[in-house]
Enzyme design. Structure first.
Site, short mmCIF file in Angstrom:
data_model
loop_
_atom_site.label_atom_id
_atom_site.label_comp_id
_atom_site.label_asym_id
_atom_site.label_seq_id
_atom_site.Cartn_x
_atom_site.Cartn_y
_atom_site.Cartn_z
N LYS A 99 10.31 41.72 6.43
CA LYS A 99 10.66 40.31 6.22
C LYS A 99 10.77 39.60 7.57
O LYS A 99 11.02 40.25 8.59
CB LYS A 99 12.04 40.21 5.54
N ARG A 135 11.75 46.21 -8.18
CA ARG A 135 11.13 46.59 -9.45
C ARG A 135 10.81 48.09 -9.49
O ARG A 135 10.75 48.68 -10.56
CB ARG A 135 9.88 45.73 -9.69
ZN ZN Z 1 12.43 43.32 -1.04
#
Ligand code: ZN
Ligand code: NAG
Length: 522
Positions: free
Chosen positions: A297, A371
């Site tokens: 990120k 997920r």
């Molecule tokens: Zn993530």
């Protein structure tokens, strides 16, 4: 991390002891402490006569006890008191040197169809939070709170409003002990305190820094919080070798980039008097820090990813609350806990991993890791034959783009489950909003070059919250399943007036209310 755990548990006692010591030089008697008592009262806006105030029952009683001084002072300080606005009056009552009076808006607002919440309850939460915060600033140790005709909402507002994460600061805000003013609805008051303390627990878990709140520390705190309810609760902190035995290849592929060992936390709360009742299954995403992994990120705001275990936090806090309320329902909570880190051992974009149910997943973006860990937890959860499955996760930035912090997005294959969750959220004011589970999105995650599934949608950013939900659905066979994407409601700036800035612990109270409604349905 042990240090933090201890501190969190003994924080109250330590602070109280320190305060007593500090107070001693100033007071010859207990009188000093006694005098540091405040009162928060509510005032409604009158529907009829312009500007006329309508006191709550407690405020009217108080006004009588000070021979009308309260309404006199309110007139002097400006006849109108708009919703959420407040006044403080000093020295009008011998027991309460500081009295905060807060505007509650119209008396009979009730449930608002357009807003999907109960406006009266929200106003009371907001008002009592604002009043308590004012008195906390004045360093009062004890505050009595007006029940405002809805003691549960008053208790929730007061308790949520006072929460502030300062465990790791040397200078702390005043610890305020709350009491219901008068004797009205003590039961509702206690219930409100319990609901709000549940949400505050989730806030604490989310706000705590990732070097303190590791998977192991998280599991230990939940274990300690559940210790008083040991009779009805069993806890399993499953270690890495158990996770391997279970063939949770998707979960392991996320955890393996980190030095911090993963934990699969499994909680069983057996509250149903008929032990055989099928359980409600709650599953929470527990990424205690999400760097994104190899799909790293960007640096700005990466610190907020300490709260990427918000699903696990709200789920586990709900179970602690359900146990405290002794809800007559069985609940199983599952929280796959790990860090998502880049390293020489980390999963690489394009890697293919195998989930517990045998489905293969091409991991094209290692930042879509929630997920993956949920997929294995959902597969495992089906073995308990649950009456309903609700998973909660800070899953996608796209959810925040769609709804912001107004409501949790709910993706569900069950109208019944949607209605239950929606009904609960209207009561708590911590709202939910239904989102689609179209085949349209399923097609975008089942189109993978190397495997059965791809962990990101074909058109990457478009409908990101919906493709994530479609991915999870590939691991669900149960007829009543809901996925709650809480990425948008994870933190609060000033949108929810009764929560201070910080991690929100939402939607813990909605989950508790939902579990309570299942209990009543039998
Ligand atoms: Zn993530
Ligand atoms: C407050 O009490 C005084 C004196 O009993 C009374 O005259 C006045 O109407 C009360 N005010 C309100 C707003 O109820």
């Amino acid at each position: 991390m042990t240090f933090l755990v201890t501190m969190l548990l003994v924080g109250r006692t330590v602070q109280t002891a320190v305060r007593r010591n500090l107070c001693r030089p100033f007071s010859a008697s207990k009188n000093y402490l006694h005098e540091r008592k405040g009162l928060v009262l509510g005032v409604f806006e009158d529907e009829g006569e312009e500007g006329r105030l309508h006191l709550t029952e407690a405020a009217a009683h108080f006004n009588q006890s000070v021979s009308g001084r309260l309404s006199e002072l309110l007139q002097i300080s400006g006849p109108k008191l708009k919703k959420g606005k407040s006044r403080i009056f000093y020295g009008i009552h011998k027991d309460f040197p500081c009295v905060a009076v807060v505007g509650l808006g119209k008396n009979d607002a009730g449930v608002c169809g357009a807003e999907n919440w109960d406006t009266s309850k929200e106003s009371i939460r907001q008002g009592m939070a604002a009043g308590c915060q004012l008195l906390q600033e004045l360093e009062l140790n004890t505050v009595e709170v007006d029940g405002c005709g809805d003691a549960q909402s008053a208790a929730e507002g007061a308790t949520l409003g006072l929460f502030h994460f300062d465990q790791l600061k040397s200078k702390k805000k005043t610890k305020v002990s709350l009491q219901l003013h008068g004797s009205a609805d003590a039961e509702g008051w206690e219930k409100g305190i319990t609901y709000a303390e549940g949400q505050n627990l989730a806030r604490l878990l989310m706000e705590a820094p990732a070097n303190h709140m590791t998977p192991t520390a998280f599991a230990n705190i939940i274990e300690e919080k559940l210790a008083p309810h040991a009779q009805r609760v069993t806890i399993n902190k499953r270690p890495q070798n158990w996770i391997k035995e279970q063939q949770m290849g998707a979960f392991l592929s996320v955890s393996k980039g980190s030095e911090e060992p993963p934990v699969f936390l499994e909680l069983h709360y057996n509250g149903s008097p008929d032990g055989k009742q099928p359980p409600l299954l709650l599953v929470g995403k527990g990424i205690t820090f999400d760097s994104g992994g190899i799909s790293l990120k960007p640096s700005p705001s990466m610190d907020a990813m300490r709260a990427d275990m918000g699903g696990a936090a709200t789920v586990c806090a709900s179970i602690v609350t359900a146990a405290a309320l002794k809800l007559p329902v069985n609940i199983i909570g599952l929280a796959p806990l790990c860090e998502n880190m880049p390293s020489g051992k980390a999963t690489k974009p394009g890697d293919v991993v195998t989930a517990k149910n045998g489905k293969t997943i091409q991991v094209d973006n290692t930042d879509a890791e929630g997920r993956l860990i949920l997929a294995d937890a959902l597969c495992y959860g089906h073995s308990f034959n649950p009456r309903a499955i609700v998973n909660v996760a800070t899953l996608t930035g796209a959810m925040d783009v769609a709804l912001g912090s107004a409501a949790t997005g709910v993706f569900t294959n069950s109208n019944w489950l949607w209605e239950q969750l929606h009904k609960a959220s209207v009561v708590t004011g911590d709202r939910v909003w239904r989102m689609p589970l179209f085949q349209h999105y399923t097609k975008q995650v089942t189109d993978s070059q190397l495997a059965d599934l791809n962990n990101i949608g074909k058109y990457s950013r478009s409908g990101g919250a919906c493709t994530a939900a479609a991915f999870l659905r590939e691991f669900v066979t149960a007829p009543h399943w809901a996925h709650l994407d809480i990425a948008g409601v994870m933190s609060n700036k000033d949108e929810i007036p009764y929560l201070r800035k910080g991690m929100s612990g939402r939607p813990t109270r909605t989950l508790v209310e939902f579990a309570a409604s299942l209990a009543h349905d039998g």
